[in-house]
Scaffold this motif. Structure first.
Motif, PDB file in Angstrom:
ATOM      1  N   GLU A   1       9.121  15.852 -13.447  1.00 32.84           N
ATOM      2  CA  GLU A   1       8.672  17.242 -13.329  1.00 32.84           C
ATOM      3  C   GLU A   1       9.635  18.216 -13.996  1.00 32.84           C
ATOM      4  O   GLU A   1       9.216  19.173 -14.626  1.00 32.84           O
ATOM      5  CB  GLU A   1       8.497  17.643 -11.852  1.00 32.84           C
ATOM      6  N   PHE A   2      10.923  17.956 -13.799  1.00 33.49           N
ATOM      7  CA  PHE A   2      11.927  18.881 -14.335  1.00 33.49           C
ATOM      8  C   PHE A   2      12.631  18.221 -15.517  1.00 33.49           C
ATOM      9  O   PHE A   2      13.722  17.672 -15.389  1.00 33.49           O
ATOM     10  CB  PHE A   2      12.897  19.307 -13.233  1.00 33.49           C
ATOM     11  N   GLU A   3      11.991  18.333 -16.672  1.00 34.30           N
ATOM     12  CA  GLU A   3      12.477  17.631 -17.868  1.00 34.30           C
ATOM     13  C   GLU A   3      13.863  18.098 -18.317  1.00 34.30           C
ATOM     14  O   GLU A   3      14.597  17.337 -18.944  1.00 34.30           O
ATOM     15  CB  GLU A   3      11.483  17.835 -19.029  1.00 34.30           C
ATOM     16  N   ASP A   4      14.191  19.357 -17.970  1.00 34.84           N
ATOM     17  CA  ASP A   4      15.480  19.902 -18.413  1.00 34.84           C
ATOM     18  C   ASP A   4      16.675  19.242 -17.705  1.00 34.84           C
ATOM     19  O   ASP A   4      17.794  19.294 -18.194  1.00 34.84           O
ATOM     20  CB  ASP A   4      15.545  21.420 -18.141  1.00 34.84           C
TER      21      ASP A   4
ATOM     22  N   GLU B   1      18.769  24.188 -12.406  1.00 36.48           N
ATOM     23  CA  GLU B   1      18.962  25.459 -13.118  1.00 36.48           C
ATOM     24  C   GLU B   1      17.720  26.354 -13.022  1.00 36.48           C
ATOM     25  O   GLU B   1      16.600  25.911 -13.288  1.00 36.48           O
ATOM     26  CB  GLU B   1      19.294  25.187 -14.593  1.00 36.48           C
TER      27      GLU B   1
ATOM     28  N   MET C   1       8.542  29.048  -8.429  1.00 40.48           N
ATOM     29  CA  MET C   1       7.701  28.159  -9.239  1.00 40.48           C
ATOM     30  C   MET C   1       8.086  26.696  -9.023  1.00 40.48           C
ATOM     31  O   MET C   1       7.238  25.820  -8.983  1.00 40.48           O
ATOM     32  CB  MET C   1       7.839  28.490 -10.731  1.00 40.48           C
ATOM     33  N   HIS C   2       9.401  26.459  -8.902  1.00 43.06           N
ATOM     34  CA  HIS C   2       9.874  25.095  -8.657  1.00 43.06           C
ATOM     35  C   HIS C   2       9.351  24.580  -7.322  1.00 43.06           C
ATOM     36  O   HIS C   2       8.985  23.420  -7.193  1.00 43.06           O
ATOM     37  CB  HIS C   2      11.404  25.038  -8.674  1.00 43.06           C
TER      38      HIS C   2
ATOM     39  N   VAL D   1       5.849  23.501  -7.779  1.00 44.53           N
ATOM     40  CA  VAL D   1       5.774  22.260  -8.554  1.00 44.53           C
ATOM     41  C   VAL D   1       6.094  21.056  -7.656  1.00 44.53           C
ATOM     42  O   VAL D   1       5.423  20.031  -7.707  1.00 44.53           O
ATOM     43  CB  VAL D   1       6.725  22.330  -9.779  1.00 44.53           C
TER      44      VAL D   1
END
Lengths: 77, 353
Positions: free
Chosen positions: A13-16, A32, A37-38, A41
């Motif tokens: 989900e959090f590619e970064d 980060e 929104m997170h 998700v």
């Protein structure tokens, strides 16, 4: 359900977030730019992967990935 | 249980109008670049049409209606019912539907009234107007649905400002022996505070304090006459309630997913809508989106999506649609409707004179 699976799903989900950064005692708010929104998700992912609907307060109360894992497990049973 | 069928009423045409001005969320500099990127990706809203001060939902609906009546070649004298569904009316009183009856040049024998509903408003509105026309004494009717939500959002509130767009629509209905539509409508008023404008009604009369801007969280500042949205609560409600509501209406009428041509959902945000789509195991090609270019247009989202995304498909032949609206109230509902050679003019873009 294994905590490794949950971590893998969160990484998807959090590619970064670099692989290997997320671990059981990682505080999810340290991702980060963590924000509302997170939260959405994570709720959507857990609903679709584990068929568990977390509330806003479930996420507010969970600090680490382990806490999150435990609340999901508790609601699954 | 509000699970019912209305016979003998057919949808003949659907039209939509939006303000000409486009606002791109790439220019929303109240939040950081990183946050902006996440917001656009998660909500799916790239840009939206925004009304300038002075333009109302009624103006948009009026244009959409004039165009549709012209294409249908209807005689205005034959229209006996006009219902205006909106949460952005022209005045506190009188009802906007009365003003529209006059502006559109409809007969004094036409009944007209407002319905105060938002995200679920199109489905509710269809159930009301079809119910009134079903006995056959009223042959032609207009359902005007839309909202200007941007007027009530605070630029300094990232939870509402980048989500909403403005639109007005018109749906023309006619008495017809073979037609029917079915509904499944639900309510949970315990969640009334999830989407709310607190002041300006009778419960909290507008006062000087109503206009004081208050910081509620990082990036969330608004006053009490501006829209408040509890994102997580709305999200949880949508994930919990929409699927069973849709499944129930399909089961009740023995309709399989494969038999439905399109599932048109209220355009809440991409994460919510995609979660619902996956829960219902619907193929992406059956679930159109207008969200990327128009945002969440409240009550207008279902008819706007029909016009913007399905115009070519629904203008010819027969199509079975499942439509579903959910949100403010909390209120939600689905309907099974059949469309045949729908009259569907291009979306009109309106400039403020």
């Amino acid at each position: 359900m294994k905590i490794e699976d949950l971590i893998e799903k969160l990484e998807e989900e959090f590619e970064d977030v670099e692989a290997g950064v997320l671990c059981p005692d990682f505080n999810i708010r340290d991702i980060e730019g963590w924000g509302s929104m997170h939260v959405l998700v994570v709720i959507a992912m857990i609903d679709s992967e584990y068929d568990v609907l977390l509330s806003g307060s479930d996420l507010t109360n969970a600090e680490t990935i382990l806490d999150l894992f435990e609340v999901v497990q508790e609601k699954m049973n | 249980m509000a699970l019912f069928t209305v016979n003998n009423v057919k949808i003949k045409g659907v039209s939509a109008a939006v303000p000409e001005e486009v606002y791109s969320n790439r220019n929303y500099n109240w939040i950081s670049e990183k946050e902006k990127e996440m917001l656009i990706k998660t909500t799916g809203v790239n840009e939206r049409h925004v009304a300038k001060f002075g333009m109302t939902t009624a103006d948009l609906c009026e244009s959409a209606t004039e165009k549709l009546i012209a294409e249908l070649k209807w005689d205005k004298e034959d229209i006996d019912v006009l219902i205006f569904v909106s949460q952005s009316r022209d005045y506190l009183i009188p009802a906007t539907a009365c003003i529209l009856q006059n502006k559109l040049g409809l007969s004094n024998n036409c009944l007209a009234f407002d319905v105060n509903m938002g995200c679920s408003g199109y489905v509710y509105g269809l159930s009301i107007i079809s119910g009134m026309m079903s006995s056959g004494q009223i042959k032609k009717g207009l359902l005007l649905v839309g909202d200007i939500s941007t007027l009530n959002t605070s630029y300094n509130d990232k939870s509402t400002y980048p989500l909403f767009g403005d639109a007005g629509t018109c749906t023309a209905l006619e008495y017809s022996n073979e037609a029917k539509m079915s509904f499944n409508l639900q309510t949970d008023g315990a969640g009334y505070e999830a989407i709310i404008i607190r002041d300006g009604g009778c419960r909290n009369y507008a006062s000087k304090e109503s206009f004081d801007k208050v910081k509620h969280a990082e990036g969330i500042e608004r006053n009490r006459v501006q829209l408040e949205l509890q994102g997580v609560d709305v999200f949880n409600f949508s994930l919990k309630e929409v699927k069973p509501n849709v499944s129930r209406i399909l089961d009740e009428h023995g309709v399989r997913v494969e038999e439905v041509d399109y599932f048109v959902f209220h355009q809440a945000n991409k994460l919510i809508n995609e979660s619902i789509r996956k829960k219902l195991k619907l193929p992406p090609e059956k679930v159109p989106y207008s969200l990327d270019r128009y945002g969440n247009t409240s009550s207008a989202s279902i008819p706007l999506t029909i016009v913007s995304e399905l115009k070519e498909k629904v203008s010819k032949g027969e199509n079975k649609l499942l439509i579903s609206g959910f949100g403010v109230g909390l209120s939600w509902g689905s309907a099974l409707i059949d469309l045949e050679d729908l009259i569907c003019p291009d979306i009109i873009e309106i400039k403020l004179n």
